[in-house]
Enzyme design. Structure first.
Site, PDB file in Angstrom:
ATOM      1  N   LYS A 146      -9.389   2.937  -1.894  1.00  0.00           N
ATOM      2  CA  LYS A 146      -9.840   2.195  -0.746  1.00  0.00           C
ATOM      3  C   LYS A 146     -11.032   2.720  -0.201  1.00  0.00           C
ATOM      4  O   LYS A 146     -11.367   3.679  -0.175  1.00  0.00           O
ATOM      5  CB  LYS A 146      -8.638   2.612   0.239  1.00  0.00           C
ATOM      6  CG  LYS A 146      -8.363   1.633   1.580  1.00  0.00           C
ATOM      7  CD  LYS A 146      -7.395   2.164   2.508  1.00  0.00           C
ATOM      8  CE  LYS A 146      -7.116   1.268   3.614  1.00  0.00           C
ATOM      9  NZ  LYS A 146      -5.993   1.376   4.225  1.00  0.00           N
ATOM     10  N   GLU A 164       7.015   3.348  33.556  1.00  0.00           N
ATOM     11  CA  GLU A 164       7.561   4.529  33.982  1.00  0.00           C
ATOM     12  C   GLU A 164       6.608   5.687  33.297  1.00  0.00           C
ATOM     13  O   GLU A 164       6.409   6.744  33.851  1.00  0.00           O
ATOM     14  CB  GLU A 164       9.044   4.613  33.679  1.00  0.00           C
ATOM     15  CG  GLU A 164       9.780   3.908  34.646  1.00  0.00           C
ATOM     16  CD  GLU A 164      11.372   3.857  34.239  1.00  0.00           C
ATOM     17  OE1 GLU A 164      12.072   3.238  34.926  1.00  0.00           O
ATOM     18  OE2 GLU A 164      11.650   4.375  33.249  1.00  0.00           O
ATOM     19  N   ASN A 177      16.413  14.316  41.243  1.00  0.00           N
ATOM     20  CA  ASN A 177      16.156  14.661  39.782  1.00  0.00           C
ATOM     21  C   ASN A 177      17.741  15.365  39.230  1.00  0.00           C
ATOM     22  O   ASN A 177      17.852  15.283  38.171  1.00  0.00           O
ATOM     23  CB  ASN A 177      14.872  15.749  39.426  1.00  0.00           C
ATOM     24  CG  ASN A 177      13.438  15.010  39.502  1.00  0.00           C
ATOM     25  OD1 ASN A 177      13.578  13.867  39.530  1.00  0.00           O
ATOM     26  ND2 ASN A 177      12.506  15.737  39.475  1.00  0.00           N
ATOM     27  N   CYS A 231      -5.639  -3.243   2.455  1.00  0.00           N
ATOM     28  CA  CYS A 231      -5.266  -3.259   3.927  1.00  0.00           C
ATOM     29  C   CYS A 231      -6.450  -3.560   4.662  1.00  0.00           C
ATOM     30  O   CYS A 231      -7.284  -4.426   5.056  1.00  0.00           O
ATOM     31  CB  CYS A 231      -4.663  -2.272   4.216  1.00  0.00           C
ATOM     32  SG  CYS A 231      -3.513  -2.325   5.883  1.00  0.00           S
ATOM     33  N   GLU A 282       1.016  -1.034  -0.036  1.00  0.00           N
ATOM     34  CA  GLU A 282      -0.096   0.055  -0.002  1.00  0.00           C
ATOM     35  C   GLU A 282       0.893   1.293   0.221  1.00  0.00           C
ATOM     36  O   GLU A 282       1.974   1.394   0.662  1.00  0.00           O
ATOM     37  CB  GLU A 282      -0.634  -0.028   1.371  1.00  0.00           C
ATOM     38  CG  GLU A 282      -1.770   1.220   1.459  1.00  0.00           C
ATOM     39  CD  GLU A 282      -2.552   0.883   2.684  1.00  0.00           C
ATOM     40  OE1 GLU A 282      -3.614   1.592   2.806  1.00  0.00           O
ATOM     41  OE2 GLU A 282      -2.314   0.386   3.664  1.00  0.00           O
ATOM     42  N   SER A 336       0.426  -2.609   7.031  1.00  0.00           N
ATOM     43  CA  SER A 336       0.115  -3.175   8.277  1.00  0.00           C
ATOM     44  C   SER A 336       1.093  -3.266   9.314  1.00  0.00           C
ATOM     45  O   SER A 336       2.084  -4.072   9.102  1.00  0.00           O
ATOM     46  CB  SER A 336      -0.807  -4.551   8.124  1.00  0.00           C
ATOM     47  OG  SER A 336      -1.090  -4.962   9.546  1.00  0.00           O
TER      48      SER A 336
END
EC number: 6.3.5.1
Length: 675
Positions: free
Chosen positions: A111, A496, A467, A164, A44, A191
């Site tokens: 499509k 996280e 930090n 698809c 595609e 895909s």
């Protein structure tokens, strides 16, 4: 007996790479011709690339795509080839397949069903073509070409398309195509890879060929096309409900063509024998586009042996194998397409950075196994920079040229993680540095203490003190990346990301986050597998026993003083629970109360009060940390539940934070202490 020789091509395309995309298409056409195929299905939007995003709305994109198609048409003499490209028609852009027959364009199929969920945004750029509608497209050359929902009769063989997403919906175009006597259905696809998705594709290919009584050709993209999505290839040819040929997945080749021979008379008789088959004899014949074509005579002796699946496809740990290959191929393509000269990893001695370093080593092993050392070096080398071809058999010297790691210690770093980082780097062959950044860390702390006129304390300044340690590691590792011209890999994982347990401009620093779509609990499981088994490469497994130094540790940020015994799960909650809550809350869109009740069933051994506290913590952290997810480096998609806000999971940066819902949960728990 009427035999046809069919081909499906997988291509590693790049958005808007006009010359590169055309050369790979040309390579596929010539490969199909060399294998004596007559019909070739390409993926595609193969001319432009699938991931062009808003460039699909540029007239330049459609114009250049059309010009490329015109240059490729002469190469199709004697063949039938399906090309994918966007087409501007009636002031709308359509996702089309151009069917070329013997060097000329026969028609354009648009499509019908656009992918608009998950990481797909096709309705933003394309319009869906209405069912059983046909129009005339006036080309830039002034020709009139049929466009729409078409069926082609080419020399007596009827060819239709499911593009698809068309094959993933309940009302598949194949139903009408079968009613109109289709012999072949071609499915040009883009895909993306997801865990276990190949089995779904295989089912609709097989069922389509069986239920519609046709031969079915499925062609997909392969590789990291545009940065986030990884395509696994997965070319398939089926006939009458049987899978005749299947191409290899996760190939490092830029083009692979899979061929098979089918008997059209058998599928026609299959339709005749099917009681439910109701041919459409009169209506909608205007949708049929006919063209003469001289089909070559083919004997069974001409049929090539069907390709066999790679041995790894039969391994028991399929998800582990798929992750290893998808990540390795994604890194390979991201590196070469971004013109980077290798990778940089801040190797902490923990699970995340160790996993990413292993994936780089796997990239080398998989690619060299398929391509050979010479081609591997040729593909990755760039002007002014070339890899050393010398390899010692296990390719450690190649890894050393492509992977640089650094352990960056502060006063709170311990000997266990330092040794683990060294051992992992040594086992992989990485170029490893040990950098002491404690003086830089202390300088920042002293500067702020002087400005505030007080000493910073862990009791009152915990987050700030943690930090700053993560952030002082960023400039040095970025500097190494700049010096090497390499790509800095961020080590953040999905668990996280869900709760913002990461330091912006610290451990999130990087240009690519290859494991940001992977749960921490499952990542640790994969690392244990890598320690003892590993993926199959050739005829041998590739295990890294040194990973035991990482796997025996409890995950920790190692930012507080050692006497505080900091661990991730003490800061947050058990990772399996965190991941389960995230799926219920974000994937399944359940509110706090329902999530708590679901978790109560899934984790009955956790006390209700504790479970309620952790559920409350997840929703609060999720809501307040969307801004972090917005700033994460691009991540790979391994399933359809990614937290990347630029593709799958959109969430407001500012919100009410489930304030009322969490109050209701706390009230419920207080009124039901016996839960």
């Amino acid at each position: 007996m009427k035999l046809l020789h069919l081909a499906a091509a997988v291509l590693n395309q790049t958005p808007l790479d006009w010359h590169g995309n055309a050369s790979r298409i040309l390579k596929a056409v010539r490969s199909a011709r060399a294998q004596r195929a007559t019909v070739l299905c390409l993926p595609e939007l193969c001319i432009t690339g699938y991931g062009c995003e808003d460039a699909f709305l540029s007239s330049n994109t459609c114009q250049r795509a059309w010009a490329t198609l015109q240059k490729l048409l002469p190469e199709t003499r004697g063949l039938i080839v399906a090309f994918g490209l966007p087409v501007l028609h009636q002031n709308a852009v359509f996702n089309c397949v151009a069917l070329a027959v013997d060097g000329r364009l026969l028609g354009l199929v648009a499509k019908r069903h656009l992918a608009g969920d998950g990481l797909h945004y096709e309705p933003r750029w394309f319009k869906a073509w209405p069912v059983q509608k046909r129009d005339i497209h006036i080309t830039p050359e002034g020709e009139s070409i049929p466009i729409g929902d078409l069926l082609f009769d080419v020399g007596g063989i009827r060819i239709g398309f499911e593009i698809c997403e068309d094959a993933w919906v309940a009302q598949r175009p194949g139903v009408l195509l079968a009613a109109h006597g289709a012999d072949l259905i071609l499915n040009p696809s883009a895909s993306h890879f997801a865990f276990g998705k190949t089995e779904i594709r295989k089912r609709f290919v097989l069922e389509g060929s069986r239920a519609f009584g046709v031969s079915y050709i499925y062609a997909n993209l392969v590789g990291n096309e545009a940065g986030r999505a990884i395509y696994d290839g997965d070319a398939m040819i089926a006939s009458g409900g049987r899978l005749i040929a299947e191409g290899p997945r996760f190939t490092f080749e830029e083009c692979r063509v899979t061929t098979a021979t089918v008997d059209v008379e058998l599928t026609r008789l299959m339709q005749a024998r099917t009681a439910s088959h109701r041919p459409s004899l009169i209506t909608d014949q205007h949708l049929l586009v006919s063209s003469p074509f001289l089909w070559p005579d083919i004997s069974l002796a001409d049929a090539p042996p069907p390709p066999t699946l790679s041995d790894w496809e039969h391994q028991p740990r399929q998800k582990h194998e798929e992750f290893s290959r998808a990540a390795a191929l994604g890194l390979f393509d991201y590196m070469r397409k971004s013109r980077s000269r290798g990778f940089i990893v801040s190797l902490s001695g923990g699970a995340d950075s160790a996993a990413i370093s292993c994936l780089v080593a796997l990239m080398v092993e998989f690619a060299v196994d398929e391509l050979g050392v010479d081609r591997f070096v040729q593909i990755l080398s760039s002007p002014g920079w070339k890899l050393d071809i010398l390899s010692d058999g296990n390719h450690r010297k190649l890894v050393r040229q492509l992977l640089t790691t650094a352990y960056q210690s502060t006063d709170n770093s311990g000997p266990v993680t330092k040794q683990a980082a060294f051992d992992i780097a040594e086992a992989l062959g990485a170029h490893h540095y040990e950098l002491d950044v404690s003086a830089i860390h202390q300088a920042y702390v002293s500067t702020i203490e002087h400005a505030l006129g007080r000493q910073l304390e862990w009791k009152t300044d915990d987050i700030a003190l943690q930090n700053i340690q993560a952030r002082v590691r960023s400039p040095g590792i970025w500097m190494l990346a700049n010096i090497n011209g390499a790509l800095l890999l961020s080590t953040s994982n999905r668990s996280e990301a869900a709760v913002g347990y990461a330091t912006m401009d610290g451990d999130t620093s990087g240009g690519l986050a290859p494991i940001a779509g992977i749960d921490k609990a499952w990542l640790r499981e994969w690392l244990s597998w890598m320690e003892t088994e590993g993926p199959l490469i050739g005829s041998q497994t590739f295990a890294i026993p040194t990973l035991r130094a990482v796997n025996v540790q409890q995950p920790t940020a190692e930012l507080r003083p050692p006497d505080q015994a900091q661990t991730d799960e003490n800061d947050l909650m058990p990772y399996p629970l965190l991941d389960a809550i995230e799926r219920a809350a974000i994937r399944d869109k359940q509110g706090p109360m329902d999530v708590f009740k679901i978790m109560r069933v899934q984790f009955p051994d956790i006390e209700a009060a504790q479970l309620g506290e952790w559920t409350d913590r997840f929703f609060r952290l999720w809501s307040r940390n969307q801004w972090k997810r917005e700033r994460y480096a691009p991540s790979f998609h391994y399933d359809d539940e990614n937290l990347d806000p630029k593709t799958w999971c959109r969430w407001p940066i500012l919100s009410g934070g489930f304030e009322i819902e969490l109050a209701e949960l706390r009230n419920y728990l207080s009124q039901n202490p016996a839960l």
